[in-house]
Design a protein around this motif. Sequence first.
Motif, PDB file in Angstrom:
ATOM      1  N   MET A 300      28.460 -39.056 -43.437  1.00  0.00           N
ATOM      2  CA  MET A 300      28.593 -40.053 -42.384  1.00  0.00           C
ATOM      3  C   MET A 300      27.215 -40.340 -41.789  1.00  0.00           C
ATOM      4  SD  MET A 300      32.147 -39.036 -40.475  1.00  0.00           S
ATOM      5  CE  MET A 300      32.282 -40.727 -39.872  1.00  0.00           C
ATOM      6  N   ALA A 301      26.838 -41.611 -41.808  1.00  0.00           N
ATOM      7  CA  ALA A 301      25.548 -42.044 -41.266  1.00  0.00           C
ATOM      8  C   ALA A 301      25.811 -42.843 -40.001  1.00  0.00           C
ATOM      9  CB  ALA A 301      24.803 -42.882 -42.298  1.00  0.00           C
ATOM     10  N   LEU A 302      25.486 -42.271 -38.855  1.00  0.00           N
ATOM     11  CA  LEU A 302      25.776 -42.900 -37.573  1.00  0.00           C
ATOM     12  C   LEU A 302      24.509 -43.445 -36.934  1.00  0.00           C
ATOM     13  CD1 LEU A 302      28.430 -41.356 -38.077  1.00  0.00           C
ATOM     14  CD2 LEU A 302      28.496 -40.828 -35.636  1.00  0.00           C
ATOM     15  N   TYR A 326      31.959 -28.548 -42.177  1.00  0.00           N
ATOM     16  CA  TYR A 326      31.153 -29.703 -41.779  1.00  0.00           C
ATOM     17  C   TYR A 326      29.855 -29.229 -41.148  1.00  0.00           C
ATOM     18  CZ  TYR A 326      32.255 -29.055 -36.791  1.00  0.00           C
ATOM     19  OH  TYR A 326      32.349 -28.545 -35.517  1.00  0.00           O
ATOM     20  N   ARG A 327      28.904 -30.149 -41.123  1.00  0.00           N
ATOM     21  CA  ARG A 327      27.650 -29.877 -40.439  1.00  0.00           C
ATOM     22  C   ARG A 327      27.145 -31.166 -39.821  1.00  0.00           C
ATOM     23  NH1 ARG A 327      21.922 -27.567 -42.901  1.00  0.00           N
ATOM     24  NH2 ARG A 327      20.889 -27.260 -40.875  1.00  0.00           N
ATOM     25  N   VAL A 328      26.779 -31.095 -38.550  1.00  0.00           N
ATOM     26  CA  VAL A 328      26.218 -32.240 -37.849  1.00  0.00           C
ATOM     27  C   VAL A 328      24.699 -32.102 -37.853  1.00  0.00           C
ATOM     28  CG1 VAL A 328      26.096 -33.506 -35.683  1.00  0.00           C
ATOM     29  CG2 VAL A 328      28.264 -32.472 -36.396  1.00  0.00           C
ATOM     30  N   ILE A 329      24.017 -33.142 -38.307  1.00  0.00           N
ATOM     31  CA  ILE A 329      22.561 -33.122 -38.385  1.00  0.00           C
ATOM     32  C   ILE A 329      21.997 -34.109 -37.356  1.00  0.00           C
ATOM     33  CG2 ILE A 329      20.552 -33.347 -39.882  1.00  0.00           C
ATOM     34  CD1 ILE A 329      22.515 -31.254 -40.859  1.00  0.00           C
ATOM     35  N   PRO A 330      21.542 -33.616 -36.199  1.00  0.00           N
ATOM     36  CA  PRO A 330      20.890 -34.518 -35.235  1.00  0.00           C
ATOM     37  C   PRO A 330      19.466 -34.822 -35.700  1.00  0.00           C
ATOM     38  CG  PRO A 330      20.950 -32.284 -34.372  1.00  0.00           C
ATOM     39  CD  PRO A 330      21.619 -32.237 -35.709  1.00  0.00           C
ATOM     40  N   GLY A 355      33.186 -31.050 -51.084  1.00  0.00           N
ATOM     41  CA  GLY A 355      34.290 -30.845 -50.155  1.00  0.00           C
ATOM     42  C   GLY A 355      33.893 -30.736 -48.706  1.00  0.00           C
ATOM     43  N   HIS A 356      32.606 -30.837 -48.407  1.00  0.00           N
ATOM     44  CA  HIS A 356      32.124 -30.695 -47.034  1.00  0.00           C
ATOM     45  C   HIS A 356      31.734 -32.053 -46.443  1.00  0.00           C
ATOM     46  CE1 HIS A 356      31.411 -26.163 -46.831  1.00  0.00           C
ATOM     47  NE2 HIS A 356      31.937 -26.383 -48.024  1.00  0.00           N
ATOM     48  N   PHE A 357      31.693 -32.097 -45.117  1.00  0.00           N
ATOM     49  CA  PHE A 357      31.248 -33.275 -44.379  1.00  0.00           C
ATOM     50  C   PHE A 357      29.822 -33.046 -43.897  1.00  0.00           C
ATOM     51  CE2 PHE A 357      35.647 -34.203 -44.404  1.00  0.00           C
ATOM     52  CZ  PHE A 357      35.850 -35.505 -43.966  1.00  0.00           C
ATOM     53  N   THR A 358      28.974 -34.041 -44.091  1.00  0.00           N
ATOM     54  CA  THR A 358      27.636 -34.033 -43.503  1.00  0.00           C
ATOM     55  C   THR A 358      27.553 -35.235 -42.575  1.00  0.00           C
ATOM     56  OG1 THR A 358      26.757 -33.182 -45.601  1.00  0.00           O
ATOM     57  CG2 THR A 358      25.159 -33.926 -43.952  1.00  0.00           C
ATOM     58  N   ILE A 359      27.371 -34.985 -41.292  1.00  0.00           N
ATOM     59  CA  ILE A 359      27.359 -36.053 -40.292  1.00  0.00           C
ATOM     60  C   ILE A 359      25.943 -36.178 -39.724  1.00  0.00           C
ATOM     61  CG2 ILE A 359      28.357 -36.903 -38.144  1.00  0.00           C
ATOM     62  CD1 ILE A 359      30.816 -35.138 -38.733  1.00  0.00           C
ATOM     63  N   PHE A 360      25.307 -37.307 -40.015  1.00  0.00           N
ATOM     64  CA  PHE A 360      23.949 -37.550 -39.526  1.00  0.00           C
ATOM     65  C   PHE A 360      24.001 -38.377 -38.243  1.00  0.00           C
ATOM     66  CE2 PHE A 360      23.140 -36.845 -44.082  1.00  0.00           C
ATOM     67  CZ  PHE A 360      22.060 -35.975 -44.022  1.00  0.00           C
ATOM     68  N   ASP A 361      23.513 -37.777 -37.156  1.00  0.00           N
ATOM     69  CA  ASP A 361      23.367 -38.478 -35.879  1.00  0.00           C
ATOM     70  C   ASP A 361      21.945 -39.048 -35.847  1.00  0.00           C
ATOM     71  OD1 ASP A 361      23.249 -39.384 -33.318  1.00  0.00           O
ATOM     72  OD2 ASP A 361      23.718 -37.471 -32.360  1.00  0.00           O
ATOM     73  N   ARG A 362      21.827 -40.295 -36.236  1.00  0.00           N
ATOM     74  CA  ARG A 362      20.593 -40.997 -36.612  1.00  0.00           C
ATOM     75  C   ARG A 362      20.302 -40.635 -38.078  1.00  0.00           C
ATOM     76  NH1 ARG A 362      19.976 -45.037 -32.950  1.00  0.00           N
ATOM     77  NH2 ARG A 362      19.658 -44.260 -30.833  1.00  0.00           N
TER      78      ARG A 362
END
Length: 491
Positions: A300-302, A326-330, A355-362
Amino acid sequence: MFEAAELGRTLDKDIYKKELPDLRAELLQIQQELLGCNFPVLVLISGVDGAGKGEMVNQLHEWMDPRHLETTAFDAPTDEEKERPHFWRYWRALPPKGKIGIHFSSWYSDPITQKVEGKIADHDLEAYLSRINILEKMLVDDGVLLIKLWLHLGKKHYKERIKSLAADPKTAWRVTQKNIDNIKVYDSFREVAEITLTQTSTGQAPWIIVEGYDANYRSLTVGRLLRDMIRKRMDTDPRVLVSPGMDWSSKAVDKTTLLDFVDLEKSLGKKEYLEQLTHYQAHLSELARKAHKNKISTVMALEGWDAAGKGGMIRRIIHALDARHYRVIPVAAPTDEEKARHYLWRFWRHLQRGGHFTIFDRTWYGRVLVERIEGYAREDEWIRAYQEINEFEEELTEHGIVLMKYWLHIDKDEQLARFKAREQISYKQHKITDEDYRNRERWDDYAMAIADMVERTSTRHAPWDIIEGNDKRYARVRALQLLCERLEKVL
């Protein structure tokens, strides 16, 4: 192509011993000077088995300062590597500026081997080589000095080398059944290698073929090549290294952008919001478990305006996910380690397993947003970034990754209201800085950059979703809804 490297060249031992000390001293001096340069050196060592690839790598480590030289040897991909895009492991091993990296059995090994073994067709090889050319252009455009060495042996000399190694008790362990079997497929290997080198020897990343029959000749030739190519790059006027990039002739007639047509009146009442939030979070939880079981990853690219609500949106998404998956990457300003490499490196390295979520905050879009507007990237750098980003995202989706790209949109008045509200809440005051207000002064510039970004990077395989964000409730539910819909299609 290989005829000139099948002549059985040799070098007299006395000449070798005479030249070697000066060559080693020059290589060490170059390493010291390279530390102050704004580019890395990446050496790819490939070629025929028995041509001395391993010995050459060992020799370079013996000759040069190991503190500034790092070799990564690539074998068959591990289970962890298989769960990520193919080039992930190569990106992670890229050297920083000022250092020399050696890739032993690089991204060329797999396509050549698979083609020889009949595991891929001609069109698969062609597609793979096309992807390699794109990667290498991306690296060279960013300033990498890419040196590609093919160590070669003719068929006759290859047979002799294998027999010689097998006959000596000290080296017999190096000869495997595969080495022996390769004699039978040598002609096929040579043909595939010639196709590969022909299609990937470009003006910016040419192949250099070195005959590997004689160790002295091979070693001195490679040492001289490295010395001369690195020295030439050091002596080159850095201005000529700037790529002209693509044509940037399109000019906007006015300042109207697609963002002006986003309906920011959309909203949800509290009751409706809670009902839909619960529904989509439960559905996402179910889909995420299924995706994990099937090893389907999600990235996810936010992106969005300051105070658009990305943090709140992320919290509502991860509420439905297993914390182990999951992992959130600020994403903030790049560190010194990150600045020393291609700007995409820091995003490649954070991709999670299947199978994992990678969430990029920026995200990587900072290259064409803040770096463009604030002048942190040269014009040629951010212009070519559109194509580089499209290629990067295509690699992710070709691997089967579900890629979601959200632009969270609010208007200027709503942003100001949220800034003021943050100043009044003690635990939110850290979120507001003078820089946030300064960025508002360039709202129109950023709006044009956002419009360019969406126009040039919203592709069939990686479309943008612009989320109406003036109402936080609506935006959060909409983000969950879109994510669930995409996962449903994949699963």
